[in-house]
Design a protein around this motif. Structure first.
Motif, PDB file in Angstrom:
ATOM      1  N   ASP A 286       0.818  -1.236   0.034  1.00 32.55           N
ATOM      2  CA  ASP A 286      -0.054  -0.202   0.112  1.00 32.55           C
ATOM      3  C   ASP A 286       0.860   1.299  -0.025  1.00 32.55           C
ATOM      4  O   ASP A 286       2.101   1.315   0.038  1.00 32.55           O
ATOM      5  CB  ASP A 286      -0.841  -0.166   1.161  1.00 32.55           C
TER       6      ASP A 286
ATOM      7  N   ILE B 262       0.412  -6.031   1.231  1.00 31.54           N
ATOM      8  CA  ILE B 262      -0.884  -6.374   1.114  1.00 31.54           C
ATOM      9  C   ILE B 262      -1.255  -7.681   0.448  1.00 31.54           C
ATOM     10  O   ILE B 262      -1.893  -8.524   0.846  1.00 31.54           O
ATOM     11  CB  ILE B 262      -1.744  -5.200   0.359  1.00 31.54           C
TER      12      ILE B 262
ATOM     13  N   TYR C   7      -1.086   1.793  -4.980  1.00 27.54           N
ATOM     14  CA  TYR C   7      -0.571   0.579  -4.534  1.00 27.54           C
ATOM     15  C   TYR C   7       0.753   0.485  -5.289  1.00 27.54           C
ATOM     16  O   TYR C   7       0.677   0.961  -6.531  1.00 27.54           O
ATOM     17  CB  TYR C   7      -1.238  -0.728  -4.856  1.00 27.54           C
TER      18      TYR C   7
END
Length: 75
Positions: A28, A34, A56
């Motif tokens: 992120d 993530i 991202y």
């Protein structure tokens, strides 16, 4: 390569056939990991529909090679 770089659903990953064991990581905007997976084919689709909207960093790496792309997830 990674496309599209702005998406509400999926991104497509295309890698060179010379890669042996490439890995994909998505972080992120603050650097938290993530998502992580092995890339199993030279063309792979990644589902981002469960991700929150925002920026991202998508990294494709293998041994000494690494390339990072910025992707924007929208509604």
């Amino acid at each position: 390569s990674i496309f599209p770089t702005v998406t509400s659903s999926f991104i497509n990953i295309q890698i060179n056939e010379s890669f042996q064991n490439p890995e994909l990581k998505i972080h992120d905007a603050i650097g938290k990991l993530i998502f992580q997976t092995a890339i199993k084919s030279k063309n792979q689709k990644i589902d981002l529909t469960t991700f929150s909207n925002g920026f991202y960093y998508v990294s494709v790496s293998e041994d000494t090679f690494s390339k990072t792309f910025k992707v924007i997830k929208t509604d």
